[in-house]
Design an enzyme around this catalytic site. Structure first.
Site, short mmCIF file in Angstrom:
data_model
loop_
_atom_site.label_atom_id
_atom_site.label_comp_id
_atom_site.label_asym_id
_atom_site.label_seq_id
_atom_site.Cartn_x
_atom_site.Cartn_y
_atom_site.Cartn_z
CG ASP A 193 -9.66 -0.20 4.96
OD1 ASP A 193 -9.26 -0.62 3.86
OD2 ASP A 193 -9.02 -0.33 6.02
CD GLN A 213 -3.59 -4.41 6.47
OE1 GLN A 213 -3.80 -3.35 5.87
NE2 GLN A 213 -3.87 -5.58 5.94
CE LYS A 239 -3.83 -2.43 2.19
NZ LYS A 239 -4.63 -2.72 3.39
N1 GUN Z 1 -6.83 -6.89 6.08
C1 GUN Z 1 -7.11 -7.62 4.99
N2 GUN Z 1 -7.66 -6.83 4.03
C2 GUN Z 1 -7.73 -5.59 4.56
C3 GUN Z 1 -8.20 -4.34 4.04
O1 GUN Z 1 -8.69 -4.21 2.93
N3 GUN Z 1 -8.08 -3.28 4.90
C4 GUN Z 1 -7.57 -3.38 6.14
N4 GUN Z 1 -7.52 -2.30 6.89
N5 GUN Z 1 -7.13 -4.54 6.64
C5 GUN Z 1 -7.21 -5.63 5.85
#
Ligand code: GUN
Length: 289
Positions: free
Chosen positions: A119, A96, A52
């Site tokens: 998100d 996350q 990311k």
């Molecule tokens: N863990 C797995 N996929 C995601 C996501 O799209 N966002 C976040 N914040 N955590 C995750």
């Protein structure tokens, strides 16, 4: 059978975003700024967050990574979220997941200001999605819809069967797929579904999002189906440098030959999820007061 190349489409979308950022900056605005909170040292989460941050650099965003050890208290994490909510230099941020067991994930999700929730996990944003209002759609459902659109895969009147009902993938995807202009007929299957195989066999578009490697087998799909594999289970491998490889929810070897279109794992849905996050952050930056 045609492979759906998520890596290529994600590259195309990133270029489009980078162009928009250039124009924004040329017009005197500051570049979009995404912050990410990472708690602990889970291998998968480390990799995802690193991707990311790298993608932010690629498109010209500013990014900030905030790390905590996994003994952080729930209150300390809530304080960190509140700080980002109030930081006017941050357009959007993510925490996350998964979080350590002593922290209530839902409480953290609900602490994120909805206008910074890139998100799309906050109940307000999920609710807006259900109501058909403009909102931040979560990364995986949004990435899947982008793939279907960019490959011109027909959806109107088609039967889309989604295996999995999570708040992050299955549930929001079911809403998106039944919305006007996508117009699919949607069935959501889950662990208590009876006759899952027979239902899956009626799918024109089959989405597997249950986290069970190889769950969808060749006898569960009709010829000509489009298969979208959301599974990314990390399994041990002696063939990769990291010692792990990703395995999808679909028995790709045997299913692929029956399909019109299929996403590989890795390189299908995975790369698209980052694009959706970038798109949401750009949108948050455009919404700046
Ligand atoms: N863990 C797995 N996929 C995601 C996501 O799209 N966002 C976040 N914040 N955590 C995750």
């Amino acid at each position: 059978m045609q492979l759906i190349d998520g890596k290529k489409i994600s590259g195309d979308i990133k270029s489009e975003i980078a162009q928009e950022v250039k124009e924004m900056v040329a017009a005197g605005k500051t570049a979009p700024h995404l912050a990410a909170i990472l708690v602990g040292h889970d291998g998968g989460s480390e990799t995802y967050v690193a991707h990311k941050i790298k993608s932010c650099e690629e498109v010209g965003f500013k990014s900030t990574l905030i790390r905590f050890e996994d003994n952080i208290s729930e209150q300390e994490l809530l304080n960190a979220v509140e700080k980002l909510n109030n930081d006017t230099t941050v357009d959007g941020f993510i925490v996350q997941l998964p979080l350590p067991k002593h922290i209530d994930e839902q409480k953290i999700i609900e602490a994120v200001a909805p206008q910074k929730d890139v998100d799309g996990f906050h109940p307000i944003n999920l609710g807006k999605l259900v109501a058909g209002l403009d909102t931040f759609v979560s990364a995986t459902p949004s990435g899947i819809v982008d793939l279907l659109k960019r490959y011109n895969i027909p959806t109107v009147g088609k039967h889309c069967v989604i295996i999995g009902r999570s708040n992050i993938v299955g549930r929001p995807l079911s809403i998106l797929m039944s919305q006007k202009r996508i117009d699919a007929t949607v069935t959501v299957c889950h662990s208590r579904t009876e006759n899952l195989k027979e239902i899956a066999q009626t799918a024109d578009i089959l989405v597997a999002a249950i986290g069970k490697p190889g769950f969808v087998t060749a006898d569960m799909v009709k010829p000509g189906v489009t298969v979208i594999d959301v599974g990314t289970t990390r399994v041990k491998s002696d063939k990769t440098k990291s010692g792990f490889k990703l395995k999808g929810d679909v028995d790709f070897e045997n299913v692929a030959e029956k399909t019109s279109f299929i996403t590989p794992v890795p390189g299908g849905v995975g790369p698209m999820t980052i694009c959706s996050l970038l798109k949401n952050t750009l949108k948050a930056a455009k919404n700046r007061k």
